[in-house]
Design a protein around this motif. Structure first.
Motif, mmCIF file in Angstrom:
data_model
loop_
_atom_site.group_PDB
_atom_site.id
_atom_site.type_symbol
_atom_site.label_atom_id
_atom_site.label_comp_id
_atom_site.label_asym_id
_atom_site.label_seq_id
_atom_site.Cartn_x
_atom_site.Cartn_y
_atom_site.Cartn_z
ATOM 1 N N ARG A 196 0.823 -1.214 0.000
ATOM 2 C CA ARG A 196 0.000 0.000 0.000
ATOM 3 C C ARG A 196 0.855 1.261 0.000
ATOM 4 O O ARG A 196 0.533 2.243 -0.673
ATOM 5 C CB ARG A 196 -0.945 -0.016 1.205
ATOM 6 N N LYS A 197 1.940 1.255 0.765
ATOM 7 C CA LYS A 197 2.845 2.408 0.762
ATOM 8 C C LYS A 197 3.425 2.620 -0.632
ATOM 9 O O LYS A 197 3.525 3.754 -1.117
ATOM 10 C CB LYS A 197 3.981 2.200 1.766
ATOM 11 N N LEU A 198 3.817 1.533 -1.264
ATOM 12 C CA LEU A 198 4.406 1.602 -2.602
ATOM 13 C C LEU A 198 3.407 2.170 -3.606
ATOM 14 O O LEU A 198 3.736 3.075 -4.391
ATOM 15 C CB LEU A 198 4.851 0.200 -3.017
ATOM 16 N N ILE A 199 2.190 1.678 -3.577
ATOM 17 C CA ILE A 199 1.162 2.127 -4.523
ATOM 18 C C ILE A 199 0.780 3.576 -4.268
ATOM 19 O O ILE A 199 0.507 4.341 -5.203
ATOM 20 C CB ILE A 199 -0.061 1.189 -4.457
ATOM 21 N N ASP A 200 0.804 3.997 -3.007
ATOM 22 C CA ASP A 200 0.416 5.372 -2.665
ATOM 23 C C ASP A 200 1.306 6.414 -3.329
ATOM 24 O O ASP A 200 0.827 7.465 -3.754
ATOM 25 C CB ASP A 200 0.453 5.574 -1.148
ATOM 26 N N PHE A 201 2.629 6.139 -3.410
ATOM 27 C CA PHE A 201 3.525 7.181 -3.929
ATOM 28 C C PHE A 201 4.062 6.900 -5.332
ATOM 29 O O PHE A 201 4.627 7.796 -5.971
ATOM 30 C CB PHE A 201 4.700 7.424 -2.975
ATOM 31 N N SER A 202 3.881 5.693 -5.845
ATOM 32 C CA SER A 202 4.578 5.321 -7.081
ATOM 33 C C SER A 202 3.840 5.766 -8.344
ATOM 34 O O SER A 202 2.708 5.341 -8.588
ATOM 35 C CB SER A 202 4.763 3.806 -7.155
ATOM 36 N N PRO A 203 4.500 6.580 -9.188
ATOM 37 C CA PRO A 203 3.944 6.853 -10.511
ATOM 38 C C PRO A 203 4.175 5.700 -11.480
ATOM 39 O O PRO A 203 3.539 5.622 -12.526
ATOM 40 C CB PRO A 203 4.721 8.096 -10.961
ATOM 41 N N ALA A 204 5.106 4.786 -11.133
ATOM 42 C CA ALA A 204 5.354 3.596 -11.962
ATOM 43 C C ALA A 204 4.241 2.587 -11.730
ATOM 44 O O ALA A 204 3.673 2.498 -10.638
ATOM 45 C CB ALA A 204 6.700 2.975 -11.613
ATOM 46 N N MET A 205 3.924 1.818 -12.775
ATOM 47 C CA MET A 205 2.917 0.771 -12.594
ATOM 48 C C MET A 205 3.467 -0.302 -11.660
ATOM 49 O O MET A 205 4.667 -0.592 -11.651
ATOM 50 C CB MET A 205 2.495 0.180 -13.938
ATOM 51 N N ILE A 206 2.577 -0.868 -10.865
ATOM 52 C CA ILE A 206 2.963 -1.835 -9.838
ATOM 53 C C ILE A 206 2.419 -3.209 -10.193
ATOM 54 O O ILE A 206 1.240 -3.374 -10.506
ATOM 55 C CB ILE A 206 2.439 -1.425 -8.445
#
Length: 433
Positions: A111-121
């Protein structure tokens, strides 16, 4: 007009905000991009819950994209370090990050990663199942596997690697046709083990429509995993790999009928002379769906240098039709990569992707090289460093060995052909003593 997925919108003639942004990045007419998405030849992985996403397209006629793997394991469970890696990967222009976490607070990290990442996850839910459910593999139920997939979708994951193509028939073929390295896909080996331990069919194959329901609901792109990818050059292009690829082609059509976007995953380890043929087979058997490759690594004897063996294979694969390269670091086969390993892997993959884009004639690819060549002809070192794929390293090398004259380097000095030709072409005299 309402739509459920990017593919659904494309089929209805709708141009989405994501399509507009990708078309601008790719220098492609947005209507052309929309048509390619409708045909399944391009995907825009964009979960409806990933609000920080800067969308990218993957597929025919687009720049070759790269993916960075990271995430915690039981032996290396430093969430802060993995988040630092993610930020560095974004700074280094990786278009995708796969969270392969398999231990600890996986949802918190995701969730932390998805919150700030403009890159697709991307994720591999199978990795998370054992840790999240805290059960032995054989005791996990089919319903619980799907619960993990749904949780990842709800969290905002843009694409998921799911090994739907390894079924009991393929498993029997693997047992009859011994391989040197068996199954090296972690997710594939876990599903193989689950099927063997329970004497049951792969739930993601058996209940594929249930998976499509979830993907359609959240617009998750399925990355159809290659459980039978070769783990050494000896196992490449064997019966198990090709049989699974045929199954993936069939599953691709079923996904498209439901307007679910699909990528196909591919090898692996493979000799140079087999790469082009494998790219052709994938595109043919999987109806032009985007192809996502790990490497391929072109030799098995270079641990510590597999970012190089992978970049060699990746450049050839992408030049022959692969659309998406999964990076490989110097730590591959040895340990979890650190920050420097990750950087080396990203740069190697970006070089491979760019080299392939030149070969494919992707708009703008050669312009970058031509600008660098012009800076070299002008003996303009600051401009060369600015244009470098890794300006930090180029600057460090330049500053580590000071030449006598600023418009030369310590290799050629006053005999620098660029400097001397520039003078001669301008009618100036030379002094090279």
């Amino acid at each position: 007009m309402n739509y459920t997925t990017q593919m659904d919108a494309a089929k209805k003639g709708i141009i989405t905000r994501q399509m507009e942004l990708v078309a601008q990045k790719e220098r492609m007419e947005v209507t052309r991009l929309r048509d390619l998405i409708a045909e399944g030849k391009v995907v825009i992985p964009a979960n409806k819950h990933h609000t920080s996403l800067a969308p990218e397209g993957v597929g025919a006629g687009l720049r070759t994209k790269i993916n960075v793997n990271l995430g915690v394991s039981k032996d290396c469970c430093d969430l802060d370090l993995e988040l630092e890696k993610a930020r560095k990967a974004i700074d280094l222009k990786a278009e995708a990050i796969m969270d392969l976490s398999c231990y600890g607070k996986t949802q918190e990290f995701r969730r932390k990663l998805i919150d700030f990442s403009p890159a697709m996850i991307g994720t591999v839910p199978m990795y998370d199942a054992v840790g999240m459910l805290d059960k032995e593999l054989k005791d996990i139920t089919a319903d619980e596997f799907f619960q993990v997939v749904e949780r990842h979708a709800q969290d905002g994951v843009d694409f998921m690697t799911i090994h739907c193509g390894i079924n009991r028939a393929t498993a029997e073929r693997i047992k009859r046709n011994k391989r040197l390295t068996h199954i090296v896909s972690r997710g594939g080996s876990l599903l193989f083990a689950w099927m063997e331990l329970n004497q049951r069919e792969n739930p993601f194959y058996e209940q594929y429509d249930r998976l499509l329901d979830l993907c359609e609901q959240y617009d998750v792109t399925i990355s159809l995993g290659d459980a039978c990818r070769p783990g050494c050059i000896q196992d490449a292009t064997d019966a198990s790999q090709i049989e699974e690829l045929i199954t993936l082609g069939e599953l691709t059509k079923r996904a498209w009928e439901r307007n679910v976007q699909v990528m196909i995953e591919g090898p692996g380890h493979m000799a140079l002379n087999e790469i082009a043929g494998n790219m052709m087979l994938e595109k043919r058997l999987c109806h032009g769906a985007p192809f996502y490759v790990l490497g391929p690594l072109v030799t098995d004897v270079a641990p510590g240098y597999d970012h190089i063996t992978s970049a060699i294979g990746g450049a050839i694969a992408a030049a022959n039709g692969a659309d998406f390269l999964c990076y490989v670091t110097p730590a591959e086969h040895l340990r979890l990569p650190d920050l420097e390993d990750m950087k080396e892997g990203i740069i190697a993959s970006r070089i491979a992707a760019h080299a392939a884009d030149i070969a494919k004639g992707i708009p703008g690819a050669r312009e970058w090289d031509n600008a660098m060549s012009a800076a070299r002809a002008d003996v303009n070192f600051p401009k060369m460093i600015e244009l470098a794929i890794d300006p930090e390293k180029a600057r460090r090398y330049r500053e580590s060995s000071a030449p006598e004259a600023e418009d030369t380097c310590t290799m050629c000095g006053k005999m620098c052909p660029m400097k001397n030709m520039k003078k001669l072409m301008n009618g100036e005299d030379l002094c090279i003593k």
